[in-house]
Design an enzyme around this catalytic site. Structure first.
Site, PDB file in Angstrom:
ATOM      1  N   ASP A   1     -38.232 -37.719  20.815  1.00  0.00           N
ATOM      2  CA  ASP A   1     -37.838 -37.459  19.425  1.00  0.00           C
ATOM      3  C   ASP A   1     -36.642 -38.303  18.983  1.00  0.00           C
ATOM      4  O   ASP A   1     -36.482 -38.604  17.798  1.00  0.00           O
ATOM      5  CB  ASP A   1     -37.504 -35.968  19.262  1.00  0.00           C
ATOM      6  CG  ASP A   1     -38.701 -35.086  19.583  1.00  0.00           C
ATOM      7  OD1 ASP A   1     -39.829 -35.601  19.593  1.00  0.00           O
ATOM      8  OD2 ASP A   1     -38.495 -33.877  19.826  1.00  0.00           O
TER       9      ASP A   1
ATOM     10  N   ASP B   1     -35.456 -32.788  21.291  1.00  0.00           N
ATOM     11  CA  ASP B   1     -35.175 -32.360  19.905  1.00  0.00           C
ATOM     12  C   ASP B   1     -33.671 -32.164  19.696  1.00  0.00           C
ATOM     13  O   ASP B   1     -33.137 -32.513  18.644  1.00  0.00           O
ATOM     14  CB  ASP B   1     -35.900 -31.040  19.582  1.00  0.00           C
ATOM     15  CG  ASP B   1     -37.399 -31.183  19.599  1.00  0.00           C
ATOM     16  OD1 ASP B   1     -38.010 -31.193  18.528  1.00  0.00           O
ATOM     17  OD2 ASP B   1     -37.967 -31.301  20.705  1.00  0.00           O
TER      18      ASP B   1
ATOM     19  N   ASP C   1     -39.603 -28.446  16.967  1.00  0.00           N
ATOM     20  CA  ASP C   1     -39.811 -27.379  17.969  1.00  0.00           C
ATOM     21  C   ASP C   1     -38.598 -27.438  18.897  1.00  0.00           C
ATOM     22  O   ASP C   1     -38.688 -27.830  20.045  1.00  0.00           O
ATOM     23  CB  ASP C   1     -41.131 -27.557  18.726  1.00  0.00           C
ATOM     24  CG  ASP C   1     -41.275 -28.892  19.426  1.00  0.00           C
ATOM     25  OD1 ASP C   1     -40.615 -29.875  19.012  1.00  0.00           O
ATOM     26  OD2 ASP C   1     -42.035 -28.975  20.411  1.00  0.00           O
TER      27      ASP C   1
HETATM   28  C1  BDR Z   1     -43.165 -34.199  22.395  1.00  0.00           C
HETATM   29  O1  BDR Z   1     -43.539 -32.882  22.810  1.00  0.00           O
HETATM   30  C2  BDR Z   1     -42.375 -32.088  22.972  1.00  0.00           C
HETATM   31  O2  BDR Z   1     -42.350 -31.621  24.250  1.00  0.00           O
HETATM   32  C3  BDR Z   1     -41.187 -33.009  22.824  1.00  0.00           C
HETATM   33  O3  BDR Z   1     -40.112 -32.340  22.183  1.00  0.00           O
HETATM   34  C4  BDR Z   1     -41.714 -34.152  22.023  1.00  0.00           C
HETATM   35  O4  BDR Z   1     -41.586 -33.910  20.648  1.00  0.00           O
HETATM   36  C5  BDR Z   1     -43.503 -35.162  23.512  1.00  0.00           C
HETATM   37  O5  BDR Z   1     -44.860 -35.123  23.808  1.00  0.00           O
HETATM   38 CA    CA Z   2     -40.115 -32.069  19.822  1.00  0.00          CA
END
Ligand code: BDR
Ligand code: CA
Length: 349
Positions: free
Chosen positions: A269, A38, A30
């Site tokens: 991530d 990410d 995402d």
């Molecule tokens: C996860 O949720 C997303 O906001 C971030 O990219 C991460 O993958 C953390 O809870």
């Molecule tokens: Ca993420």
């Protein structure tokens, strides 16, 4: 003569050994730009010879799927890695509907707004016409037991792939997931609801199907993310060297740290990717982990246990990360960010 024979054996063995160290991965995300996790996780993967990215697949989570797609294309273009294909995935979770709470709390997974242009405008590179799930299934099925999936957003694409092809789950080498929080271990509170983590909470039904699928799973939950902190000092260390990567970091992270110099970001991530590069960076424990998909106060909560408990029959054991050698992780992370940008297709030569 022996030199010739051993030389010949070495010539055959060395490429095999080197190839065995490389993880061919699908990067399911995402996506958000750095300092978003990410974005930094993708840069880490791009800069790591241990990883070969076969494709990037996008999913709605932090942002809409369309925004995740345009931003991922932008990063690949600005790092000279346009050979890596990007595939659009799910634009909504399976069941979870937008609510006033979701709008207020965090994330834009439900957004219909057209993506805002990244710095300097949209990439010229386009997403592929094939969809994410088709790409994931066909890539894994073409190389059974070889392809690792790194899933760092809601698990909608992965669960759809599991449902689509009965042989898929048995053909994935490993699934590295950033998601969940485990109350049994330290730092196991949620970040979306009191006990639920964002990625699992956005699509609890998909998370449950994925965790129960039997794919070998390495889970990177909030317990380990909470042992990390990305500060302005670390950012300044990264940009001490000038490369295309650090220039990208300056463009994307500089304005943020200028506005909020005291801001501390957790590295969610990036830990999932880092632990694939060097498994000795993290400490894990084998637990059964399941996800509550009942539409009550624990919707999207992950629960971990050392043995099966009533209601969790069908839950699978997986390796759960709960600690990290943070100084060594950051040493590796900064070194990778400062290294010259990896050449396109260098790993396929
Ligand atoms: C996860 O949720 C997303 O906001 C971030 O990219 C991460 O993958 C953390 O809870
Ligand atoms: Ca993420």
């Amino acid at each position: 003569m022996w030199t010739r024979i051993f030389g010949g054996i070495a010539a055959v063995l060395i490429p095999t050994v080197l190839a065995a160290q490389t993880h061919p991965i699908i990067f399911d995300t995402d996506f958000i730009l750095p300092p978003g996790d990410d974005g930094l996780a993708l840069l880490l993967a791009l800069q790591s010879p241990e990883i070969e990215i076969l494709g990037v697949t996008t999913v709605a989570g932090n942002e809409s799927m369309e925004r995740a797609t345009t931003d991922a294309l932008w990063v690949l273009e600005h790092t000279g890695r346009t050979e890596i294909p990007v595939y659009r995935g799910a634009d909504m979770p399976w069941v979870h509907e937008k609510s006033e709470f979701a709008e207020r709390r965090y994330g834009k997974w439900f957004s219909n707004e057209p993506p805002a242009p990244p710095p300097g405008g949209f990439a010229e590179k386009h997403a592929e016409s094939e969809g994410a799930v088709e790409f994931i299934v066909s890539t894994v099925m073409a190389r059974p037991g070889e392809v690792t999936i790194v899933a760092i957003g809601p698990l909608t694409n992965i669960a759809t792939a599991i449902r689509q092809d009965a042989a898929f789950a048995g053909s994935v080498r490993e699934l590295v997931i950033m998601g969940g929080a485990v109350a049994l271990l330290p730092d196991g509170a949620g970040n979306m609801t009191p006990n639920a983590e964002f990625n699992f909470w956005v699509d609890p039904e998909a998370a449950r199907v994925t965790l129960r699928s039997g794919i070998p799973i390495l889970l990177s939950p909030l317990n380990v993310s909470r042992k990390t902190s990305l500060t302005k000092d670390w950012y300044e260390k990264m940009i001490e060297v000038e490369t295309p990567i650090t220039k990208l970091l300056e463009t994307t992270m500089g304005p943020r740290f200028a506005r909020e110099p005291e801001r501390v970001f957790l590295m969610y991530d990036q830990v999932a990717v880092g632990s694939l590069i060097d498994p000795t960076l993290v400490t894990t424990e084998e637990l059964y982990v399941d996800v509550d998909a009942n539409h009550g106060i624990s919707y999207g909560t992950s629960v971990g246990g050392r043995e099966i408990w009533p209601g969790a029959e069908g839950a699978k054991k997986m390796r759960v990360q709960h600690d990290i050698d943070w100084p060594r992780f950051m040493e590796m992370f900064v070194e990778r960010m400062q290294a010259p940008a990896a050449a396109p297709n260098s790993r396929q030569d």
